[in-house]
Design a protein around this motif. Structure first.
Motif, PDB file in Angstrom:
ATOM      1  N   GLN A 103      11.824  12.767   2.087  1.00 39.27           N
ATOM      2  CA  GLN A 103      10.673  12.090   2.685  1.00 39.27           C
ATOM      3  C   GLN A 103      10.703  12.247   4.194  1.00 39.27           C
ATOM      4  OE1 GLN A 103      11.222   8.914   4.539  1.00 39.27           O
ATOM      5  NE2 GLN A 103       9.061   8.868   5.133  1.00 39.27           N
ATOM      6  N   PHE A 104       9.507  12.394   4.774  1.00 39.96           N
ATOM      7  CA  PHE A 104       9.359  12.350   6.221  1.00 39.96           C
ATOM      8  C   PHE A 104       7.976  11.793   6.531  1.00 39.96           C
ATOM      9  CE2 PHE A 104       7.462  14.153  10.039  1.00 39.96           C
ATOM     10  CZ  PHE A 104       8.371  13.731  11.002  1.00 39.96           C
ATOM     11  N   GLY A 105       7.898  10.863   7.487  1.00 38.90           N
ATOM     12  CA  GLY A 105       6.596  10.291   7.828  1.00 38.90           C
ATOM     13  C   GLY A 105       6.561   9.732   9.234  1.00 38.90           C
ATOM     14  N   ILE A 106       5.354   9.636   9.757  1.00 44.41           N
ATOM     15  CA  ILE A 106       5.151   9.049  11.077  1.00 44.41           C
ATOM     16  C   ILE A 106       3.804   8.346  11.111  1.00 44.41           C
ATOM     17  CG2 ILE A 106       4.176  11.194  12.018  1.00 44.41           C
ATOM     18  CD1 ILE A 106       5.570  10.416  14.698  1.00 44.41           C
ATOM     19  N   ALA A 107       3.754   7.196  11.759  1.00 46.30           N
ATOM     20  CA  ALA A 107       2.508   6.430  11.908  1.00 46.30           C
ATOM     21  C   ALA A 107       2.305   6.107  13.380  1.00 46.30           C
ATOM     22  CB  ALA A 107       2.567   5.148  11.094  1.00 46.30           C
ATOM     23  N   PHE A 108       1.125   6.463  13.892  1.00 45.24           N
ATOM     24  CA  PHE A 108       0.752   6.161  15.273  1.00 45.24           C
ATOM     25  C   PHE A 108      -0.155   4.934  15.269  1.00 45.24           C
ATOM     26  CE2 PHE A 108       1.547  10.697  15.037  1.00 45.24           C
ATOM     27  CZ  PHE A 108       2.387  10.922  16.123  1.00 45.24           C
ATOM     28  N   VAL A 109       0.224   3.923  16.032  1.00 42.28           N
ATOM     29  CA  VAL A 109      -0.516   2.656  16.052  1.00 42.28           C
ATOM     30  C   VAL A 109      -1.190   2.485  17.401  1.00 42.28           C
ATOM     31  CG1 VAL A 109      -0.356   0.146  15.851  1.00 42.28           C
ATOM     32  CG2 VAL A 109       1.059   1.622  14.389  1.00 42.28           C
ATOM     33  N   VAL A 110      -2.498   2.207  17.362  1.00 43.83           N
ATOM     34  CA  VAL A 110      -3.272   1.938  18.573  1.00 43.83           C
ATOM     35  C   VAL A 110      -3.656   0.467  18.552  1.00 43.83           C
ATOM     36  CG1 VAL A 110      -5.307   2.546  19.930  1.00 43.83           C
ATOM     37  CG2 VAL A 110      -4.161   4.297  18.542  1.00 43.83           C
ATOM     38  N   PRO A 111      -3.098  -0.381  19.444  1.00 48.86           N
ATOM     39  CA  PRO A 111      -3.380  -1.818  19.405  1.00 48.86           C
ATOM     40  C   PRO A 111      -4.645  -2.173  20.190  1.00 48.86           C
ATOM     41  CG  PRO A 111      -1.708  -1.367  21.048  1.00 48.86           C
ATOM     42  CD  PRO A 111      -2.050  -0.040  20.423  1.00 48.86           C
ATOM     43  N   ASN A 112      -5.139  -3.393  19.949  1.00 55.15           N
ATOM     44  CA  ASN A 112      -6.221  -3.996  20.756  1.00 55.15           C
ATOM     45  C   ASN A 112      -7.436  -3.084  20.872  1.00 55.15           C
ATOM     46  OD1 ASN A 112      -4.449  -6.215  21.289  1.00 55.15           O
ATOM     47  ND2 ASN A 112      -3.494  -4.983  22.917  1.00 55.15           N
ATOM     48  N   VAL A 113      -7.919  -2.620  19.704  1.00 56.17           N
ATOM     49  CA  VAL A 113      -9.067  -1.717  19.707  1.00 56.17           C
ATOM     50  C   VAL A 113     -10.334  -2.474  20.101  1.00 56.17           C
ATOM     51  CG1 VAL A 113     -10.473  -0.190  18.294  1.00 56.17           C
ATOM     52  CG2 VAL A 113      -7.991  -0.236  17.992  1.00 56.17           C
ATOM     53  N   SER A 114     -10.544  -3.654  19.525  1.00 52.57           N
ATOM     54  CA  SER A 114     -11.699  -4.490  19.855  1.00 52.57           C
ATOM     55  C   SER A 114     -11.344  -5.931  19.503  1.00 52.57           C
ATOM     56  CB  SER A 114     -12.942  -4.040  19.086  1.00 52.57           C
ATOM     57  OG  SER A 114     -12.793  -4.298  17.692  1.00 52.57           O
ATOM     58  N   LYS A 119      -6.123  -3.483  15.534  1.00 54.14           N
ATOM     59  CA  LYS A 119      -5.423  -2.217  15.743  1.00 54.14           C
ATOM     60  C   LYS A 119      -5.865  -1.217  14.690  1.00 54.14           C
ATOM     61  CE  LYS A 119      -1.393  -4.064  13.299  1.00 54.14           C
ATOM     62  NZ  LYS A 119       0.019  -4.411  13.360  1.00 54.14           N
ATOM     63  N   ILE A 120      -5.629   0.042  14.978  1.00 53.48           N
ATOM     64  CA  ILE A 120      -5.828   1.108  13.995  1.00 53.48           C
ATOM     65  C   ILE A 120      -4.566   1.964  13.971  1.00 53.48           C
ATOM     66  CG2 ILE A 120      -8.342   1.159  14.235  1.00 53.48           C
ATOM     67  CD1 ILE A 120      -8.017   3.656  15.985  1.00 53.48           C
ATOM     68  N   SER A 121      -4.358   2.644  12.869  1.00 57.03           N
ATOM     69  CA  SER A 121      -3.170   3.499  12.741  1.00 57.03           C
ATOM     70  C   SER A 121      -3.568   4.813  12.095  1.00 57.03           C
ATOM     71  CB  SER A 121      -2.087   2.801  11.919  1.00 57.03           C
ATOM     72  OG  SER A 121      -2.529   2.559  10.588  1.00 57.03           O
ATOM     73  N   PHE A 122      -2.865   5.853  12.517  1.00 60.45           N
ATOM     74  CA  PHE A 122      -3.004   7.184  11.928  1.00 60.45           C
ATOM     75  C   PHE A 122      -1.618   7.600  11.432  1.00 60.45           C
ATOM     76  CE2 PHE A 122      -6.083   6.705  15.311  1.00 60.45           C
ATOM     77  CZ  PHE A 122      -7.271   7.095  14.714  1.00 60.45           C
ATOM     78  N   GLY A 123      -1.542   7.968  10.187  1.00 56.70           N
ATOM     79  CA  GLY A 123      -0.234   8.267   9.627  1.00 56.70           C
ATOM     80  C   GLY A 123      -0.201   9.564   8.851  1.00 56.70           C
ATOM     81  N   PHE A 124       0.994  10.104   8.766  1.00 50.90           N
ATOM     82  CA  PHE A 124       1.264  11.256   7.903  1.00 50.90           C
ATOM     83  C   PHE A 124       2.579  10.993   7.191  1.00 50.90           C
ATOM     84  CE2 PHE A 124       3.817  15.079   7.263  1.00 50.90           C
ATOM     85  CZ  PHE A 124       3.001  15.789   6.394  1.00 50.90           C
ATOM     86  N   ASN A 125       2.587  11.238   5.877  1.00 54.04           N
ATOM     87  CA  ASN A 125       3.813  11.055   5.118  1.00 54.04           C
ATOM     88  C   ASN A 125       3.968  12.193   4.116  1.00 54.04           C
ATOM     89  OD1 ASN A 125       6.175   9.370   4.391  1.00 54.04           O
ATOM     90  ND2 ASN A 125       5.139   9.240   2.410  1.00 54.04           N
ATOM     91  N   PHE A 126       5.147  12.807   4.145  1.00 51.35           N
ATOM     92  CA  PHE A 126       5.522  13.795   3.138  1.00 51.35           C
ATOM     93  C   PHE A 126       6.496  13.146   2.164  1.00 51.35           C
ATOM     94  CE2 PHE A 126       9.379  16.213   2.084  1.00 51.35           C
ATOM     95  CZ  PHE A 126       8.874  17.063   1.119  1.00 51.35           C
TER      96      PHE A 126
END
Length: 520
Positions: A103-114, A119-126
């Protein structure tokens, strides 16, 4: 040796009967092993209402919005598989192990969108969904029917209306066994799978006509039902992977929503082999070996929708939907047949091997493209959080395997078999975690119901349990888990004549390590 690929005519089936593509392969591609991070596996995958773990994204895509910041993880495992195979009152023990990146994964979190979207997150997971390299096995048995009886079946019953082929069908193929190229070309020219199988049996002298008359339609299995030792062997290599491309968001303080777009690449190669030897002295057949190789490559696409809701400070609810996976695959297959026959006149053994080469000396392979869809599934989840001390989580998964469906014309006949054979299933996962400062202790159990109707279950119910622990070094966490699962299956290599199944009692265990870190 080069390959020469011949396409199968649409509407025909590869009916040599030995593990060509059918609904059992589609069923294998429709299931996923419990793989992922060590924290996920330590709780037996009960993460549908929790999130906050890269592998939890594969259960509920809303889970990446639980992360407080950008995070990545990768996992390696030692995968062990023990299979006790019982066949004709004889037992064979198989053991396999494999060490790989699971397994390998990463999630990018952007806080305080509105104001509303926290927050919103963009992720990739293998994640590897199936390790096929660990799924092979071998078993033995003493039997009075074998490869010669199997090929006689096609000569005796493979013609129109279940009749035998006239011997004249194969007259032009009366070639010396050393002329492999001409034998291969004649084999291709028959344009009928049953006739091709009959021809293989006749050329290797495992099957002989009752008379030399051109109109003869009766054939004899040359070992004459004498006892022989059999070795069945199945070798698999390759894997089925899953790539989650994830988007999730937090709405207000208590609602998390997410979506996955998934890719499912398949790359596998298989060898199915049956060897007959140690015949009784009265048999003219002294050795026979039938082999079929099947290579499968392709990809599938699916999507997932999910949500998590906090109810108060302690209860979490989760719901997610996994769409069908729409697969487009390419299959290449090749078979060979080898035999040793006792020649009474010469008073010696003679090899009658047929390697199936074309006129250029290339191996003869057949190719077929096909499409099918797997069933969709629903996951309902609930978790109870004990402040910062720990949690307990429960997942229920429903999946109806009757909805496996072949869209390719050459395999639509399998859909009726699927409707009559497979059923809807329920799976349960329960997991818990208890924290002692920086140390976390975990345990879980799971149950997966067989997809087969009635009592003839070629895949049995699965029962598993797991343990794990983790230690947090601030922004870095190291987790370890041990998972074990037991399941009884039945395996039948041939679809005609040699239909006695082997019973496989399988025990699979995994030791898994995961390193995860918060980046910012």
């Amino acid at each position: 040796m080069n390959k020469l690929i011949y396409s199968l005519v649409l509407g025909t089936l590869f009916t040599t009967g030995i593990q060509a593509q059918n609904y059992t392969d589609a069923l294998r591609y429709s299931t996923e092993d419990l793989n992922g991070s060590a924290r996920f596996k330590g709780m037996s995958g009960a993460f549908g209402a929790l999130g906050g773990d890269m592998s939890a994204i594969n259960i509920n895509p809303a889970g990446s919005a639980i992360f407080s910041g950008t995070e990545f993880s990768f996992s390696v495992r030692d995968d062990n598989h023990k299979k006790n195979v019982s066949f004709l009152n004889q037992e064979t023990i198989n053991k396999d192990s494999d060490f790989d990146l699971n397994q390998f994964g990463i999630a990018f979190v952007v806080p305080n969108v509105s104001e509303n979207w926290k927050k919103i997150s963009f992720g990739f997971n293998f994640q590897q969904t199936k390790n096929l390299s660990n799924s092979g096995f071998t078993y033995f048995g003493d039997n009075n029917i074998g490869i010669d009886d199997y090929f006689r079946h096609f000569a005796q019953n493979g013609n129109v209306n279940g009749s035998g082929f006239p011997l004249s069908t194969f007259a032009d193929g009366n070639l010396p066994i050393v002329n492999q190229n001409a034998i291969g070309e004649f084999y291709l020219g028959l344009n009928d799978w049953n006739a091709r199988s009959a021809y293989l049996g006749i050329k290797t002298e495992l099957v002989v006509p009752e008379s030399p008359n051109a109109s003869e339609t009766n054939y004899i299995a040359n070992a004459d039902r004498t006892l022989r030792r059999q070795k069945y062997e199945v070798i698999h290599n390759g894997q089925i992977n899953k790539y989650n491309f994830n988007f999730a968001s937090q709405f207000g303080n208590n609602i998390y929503l997410g979506v996955n777009l998934n890719s499912h690449p398949i790359n596998s190669s298989s060898l199915y082999s049956l060897r007959d030897d140690n015949f009784e002295s009265t048999s003219l057949v002294r050795y026979a070996n039938h082999q079929v190789r099947v290579n499968t490559t392709g990809n599938g696409f699916s999507f997932q929708l999910g949500g998590i809701a906090k109810v108060g400070n302690q209860i979490r609810l989760g719901l997610s939907y996994q769409s069908p996976t729409w697969y487009k695959l390419e299959e290449q297959s090749r078979e060979v047949l080898y035999s040793t026959i006792f020649n009474k006149q010469a008073n010696q053994n003679e090899d009658k091997d047929v390697d199936l080469l074309n006129q250029y000396g290339d191996e003869i392979w057949f190719e077929r493209d096909y499409k099918f869809r797997t069933p969709s599934s629903w996951v309902g989840s609930v978790a109870y959080v004990f402040s910062k001390k720990g949690l307990i989580s429960f997942d229920y998964i429903y999946k109806n395997y009757e909805n496996i469906y072949f869209t390719s014309n050459n395999l639509k006949g399998e859909n009726t078999i699927i409707q009559n054979t497979l059923n809807g299933t329920s799976s349960i996962r329960v997991g818990g975690e208890y924290r002692i400062k920086a140390l976390s202790l975990r345990a879980g159990m799971r149950y997966e119901q067989s997809p087969y109707k009635g009592n003839s279950k070629y895949i049995g119910d699965l029962n598993g349990y797991s343990f794990g622990a983790g230690y947090s070094f601030g922004g870095v966490r190291l987790d370890v888990s041990y998972d074990i699962a037991k399941q009884d299956n039945m395996f039948q290599m041939y679809e005609a004549v040699l239909t006695t199944p082997a019973k496989i009692s399988s025990t699979r265990s995994n030791l898994l390590f995961t390193l995860s870190a918060k980046l910012f």
